[in-house]
Motif scaffolding. Structure first.
Motif, mmCIF file in Angstrom:
data_model
loop_
_atom_site.group_PDB
_atom_site.id
_atom_site.type_symbol
_atom_site.label_atom_id
_atom_site.label_comp_id
_atom_site.label_asym_id
_atom_site.label_seq_id
_atom_site.Cartn_x
_atom_site.Cartn_y
_atom_site.Cartn_z
ATOM 1 N N THR A 29 1.164 -1.289 0.023
ATOM 2 C CA THR A 29 -0.102 0.092 0.422
ATOM 3 C C THR A 29 0.726 1.465 0.029
ATOM 4 O O THR A 29 2.385 1.181 0.006
ATOM 5 C CB THR A 29 -0.415 -0.148 1.415
ATOM 6 N N ASP A 30 0.434 2.053 -0.216
ATOM 7 C CA ASP A 30 1.011 3.239 -0.319
ATOM 8 C C ASP A 30 1.375 4.040 0.893
ATOM 9 O O ASP A 30 2.150 4.526 1.046
ATOM 10 C CB ASP A 30 -0.057 5.086 -1.358
ATOM 11 N N SER A 31 0.433 4.144 1.947
ATOM 12 C CA SER A 31 0.618 4.613 2.996
ATOM 13 C C SER A 31 1.359 3.434 3.836
ATOM 14 O O SER A 31 2.580 4.310 4.933
ATOM 15 C CB SER A 31 -1.067 4.410 3.844
ATOM 16 N N TYR A 32 1.471 2.331 3.489
ATOM 17 C CA TYR A 32 3.160 2.037 4.137
ATOM 18 C C TYR A 32 4.069 2.412 3.923
ATOM 19 O O TYR A 32 5.031 2.046 4.525
ATOM 20 C CB TYR A 32 2.337 -0.248 4.361
ATOM 21 N N ALA A 33 3.916 2.136 2.260
ATOM 22 C CA ALA A 33 5.597 2.602 1.462
ATOM 23 C C ALA A 33 5.939 3.620 2.485
ATOM 24 O O ALA A 33 7.316 3.882 2.698
ATOM 25 C CB ALA A 33 5.874 2.840 -0.097
ATOM 26 N N LEU A 34 4.636 5.053 2.654
ATOM 27 C CA LEU A 34 5.841 6.078 3.186
ATOM 28 C C LEU A 34 6.049 5.814 4.294
ATOM 29 O O LEU A 34 7.297 5.974 4.971
ATOM 30 C CB LEU A 34 4.460 6.963 2.995
ATOM 31 N N ARG A 35 5.234 5.034 5.086
ATOM 32 C CA ARG A 35 5.270 5.386 6.783
ATOM 33 C C ARG A 35 6.829 4.255 6.944
ATOM 34 O O ARG A 35 7.207 4.749 7.979
ATOM 35 C CB ARG A 35 4.562 4.400 7.517
ATOM 36 N N LYS A 43 14.646 7.304 11.775
ATOM 37 C CA LYS A 43 14.854 6.303 12.913
ATOM 38 C C LYS A 43 13.937 6.840 14.143
ATOM 39 O O LYS A 43 14.001 7.604 14.960
ATOM 40 C CB LYS A 43 16.145 6.868 13.706
ATOM 41 N N LYS A 44 12.897 7.185 13.685
ATOM 42 C CA LYS A 44 12.000 7.699 14.165
ATOM 43 C C LYS A 44 10.306 7.737 13.505
ATOM 44 O O LYS A 44 10.423 7.547 12.927
ATOM 45 C CB LYS A 44 11.798 9.762 14.278
ATOM 46 N N THR A 45 9.128 7.830 14.850
ATOM 47 C CA THR A 45 7.727 7.501 14.581
ATOM 48 C C THR A 45 7.168 8.568 13.760
ATOM 49 O O THR A 45 7.511 9.553 13.303
ATOM 50 C CB THR A 45 6.744 7.847 15.073
ATOM 51 N N PHE A 46 6.471 8.194 12.275
ATOM 52 C CA PHE A 46 5.889 8.759 11.381
ATOM 53 C C PHE A 46 5.168 9.434 11.513
ATOM 54 O O PHE A 46 4.254 9.597 12.533
ATOM 55 C CB PHE A 46 5.653 7.760 10.323
ATOM 56 N N PRO A 47 5.134 10.681 11.432
ATOM 57 C CA PRO A 47 3.798 11.437 11.709
ATOM 58 C C PRO A 47 2.860 11.905 10.382
ATOM 59 O O PRO A 47 2.681 11.417 9.391
ATOM 60 C CB PRO A 47 4.928 13.690 11.430
ATOM 61 N N LYS A 48 1.825 11.562 10.641
ATOM 62 C CA LYS A 48 0.361 10.927 9.453
ATOM 63 C C LYS A 48 0.213 12.320 8.626
ATOM 64 O O LYS A 48 -0.096 12.043 7.579
ATOM 65 C CB LYS A 48 -1.125 10.742 10.370
ATOM 66 N N GLU A 49 0.033 14.180 9.755
ATOM 67 C CA GLU A 49 -0.020 14.751 9.013
ATOM 68 C C GLU A 49 1.002 14.573 7.184
ATOM 69 O O GLU A 49 0.457 15.278 5.813
ATOM 70 C CB GLU A 49 0.058 15.771 9.158
ATOM 71 N N LEU A 50 2.020 13.803 7.238
ATOM 72 C CA LEU A 50 2.910 13.727 5.762
ATOM 73 C C LEU A 50 1.936 13.132 4.880
ATOM 74 O O LEU A 50 2.685 12.567 3.678
ATOM 75 C CB LEU A 50 4.078 13.559 6.496
ATOM 76 N N PHE A 54 2.189 13.967 0.656
ATOM 77 C CA PHE A 54 2.520 12.069 -0.113
ATOM 78 C C PHE A 54 1.839 12.425 -1.498
ATOM 79 O O PHE A 54 2.161 12.174 -2.398
ATOM 80 C CB PHE A 54 2.864 11.374 0.423
ATOM 81 N N GLU A 55 0.397 12.826 -0.636
ATOM 82 C CA GLU A 55 -0.666 12.019 -1.716
ATOM 83 C C GLU A 55 -0.156 13.316 -3.219
ATOM 84 O O GLU A 55 -0.703 13.021 -3.907
ATOM 85 C CB GLU A 55 -1.363 12.305 -1.342
ATOM 86 N N ILE A 56 -0.718 14.968 -2.665
ATOM 87 C CA ILE A 56 -0.352 15.164 -3.128
ATOM 88 C C ILE A 56 0.693 15.237 -4.602
ATOM 89 O O ILE A 56 0.327 15.695 -5.835
ATOM 90 C CB ILE A 56 -0.310 17.481 -2.780
ATOM 91 N N ASP A 57 2.174 14.911 -3.623
ATOM 92 C CA ASP A 57 3.283 15.326 -4.232
ATOM 93 C C ASP A 57 2.963 14.263 -5.397
ATOM 94 O O ASP A 57 3.024 13.382 -6.492
ATOM 95 C CB ASP A 57 4.555 14.680 -4.044
ATOM 96 N N LEU A 58 2.529 12.964 -4.762
ATOM 97 C CA LEU A 58 2.288 11.396 -6.075
ATOM 98 C C LEU A 58 1.405 11.728 -7.211
ATOM 99 O O LEU A 58 1.537 11.816 -8.273
ATOM 100 C CB LEU A 58 1.302 10.464 -5.106
ATOM 101 N N VAL A 59 -0.123 12.526 -6.740
ATOM 102 C CA VAL A 59 -0.257 13.063 -8.369
ATOM 103 C C VAL A 59 0.033 14.217 -8.836
ATOM 104 O O VAL A 59 -0.063 13.736 -10.086
ATOM 105 C CB VAL A 59 -1.676 13.756 -7.489
ATOM 106 N N ASN A 60 1.381 14.687 -8.290
ATOM 107 C CA ASN A 60 2.118 15.593 -9.268
ATOM 108 C C ASN A 60 3.168 14.713 -10.044
ATOM 109 O O ASN A 60 2.751 15.067 -11.527
ATOM 110 C CB ASN A 60 3.026 16.664 -8.378
ATOM 111 N N GLN A 61 3.759 13.992 -9.831
ATOM 112 C CA GLN A 61 4.290 12.710 -10.598
ATOM 113 C C GLN A 61 3.756 11.971 -11.015
ATOM 114 O O GLN A 61 4.599 11.783 -12.438
ATOM 115 C CB GLN A 61 5.526 12.048 -9.000
ATOM 116 N N MET A 62 3.224 11.569 -11.066
ATOM 117 C CA MET A 62 1.838 10.722 -11.993
ATOM 118 C C MET A 62 1.858 11.829 -13.373
ATOM 119 O O MET A 62 1.426 11.087 -14.444
ATOM 120 C CB MET A 62 0.347 10.530 -11.110
#
Length: 198
Positions: A29-35, A43-50, A54-62
């Protein structure tokens, strides 16, 4: 090209050491790939707001690549489901905006209310269960007599098995693996699957 877009989006967020063996991930999944990549880099907990960035940039990349092409028979199958009043829902490891872009590019009908994604669940089991609940609400059903999951990967089959759902495999690429892992129904194309329903 989609996985290249995922990789480029991770790089854009400052994640330099990326595990690109996406097939080997615990969750596809995309969300797992990011986290997963964020936490192994920093080496720290993933901030959920990121996830939103990621979703917005992914659209731009696509948008830098050619539009995705429809999987043979996908548009026709969805139309058949709609015309036949067969309840269905979309369950995808993508995030909502990229998923909708792919559906739009293939001119496949959808309603956002029928779209369950990895935005809310990292695991396939999580968003498949969400898809079932969304479908119940959308179609006004308390339960379904039978639920069939359609997919092309072994992880799709394993998810269906874990949730005790019927499964239909699509495509010849993973056909042997699917059959070896317990798939009972496999079709070369979605068009062939649709013919079996008529």
């Amino acid at each position: 090209m989609y996985l290249i877009s995922v990789t480029n989006s991770l790089l854009a967020l400052g994640i330099s050491n990326i595990d690109t063996d996406y097939d080997g991930y615990k969750h596809h999944t995309d969300s797992y790939a990011l986290r997963y990549n964020y936490e192994r880099n920093f080496k720290k907990t993933f901030p959920k707001e990121l996830l939103n960035d990621f979703e917005i940039d992914l659209v731009n990349q696509m948008r830098m690549f050619d539009p995705v092409k429809e999987i043979d028979g996908a548009k026709s199958l969805i139309r058949f489901f709609k015309d036949s009043d067969i309840p269905f829902c979309f369950a995808t490891g993508a995030l909502p905006m990229p998923a909708m872009i792919k559906l739009d590019q293939c001119d496949i009908w959808y309603d956002e209310k029928l779209l369950a994604t990895s935005k809310t669940h990292e695991s396939r089991e999580g968003f498949v269960l969400e898809a079932i609940e969304r479908s119940k609400e959308y179609y006004g059903k308390e339960n379904f007599d039978r639920i069939v999951s359609i997919g092309d990967g072994v992880w799709d089959l394993k998810t269906a098995q874990n949730l005790s759902l019927d499964f239909v495999g699509i495509g010849d690429k993973n056909r042997t693996k699917l059959l070896e892992n317990g798939a009972k129904h496999c079709f070369s194309t979605l068009s062939a699957f649709k013919k079996s329903l008529i």
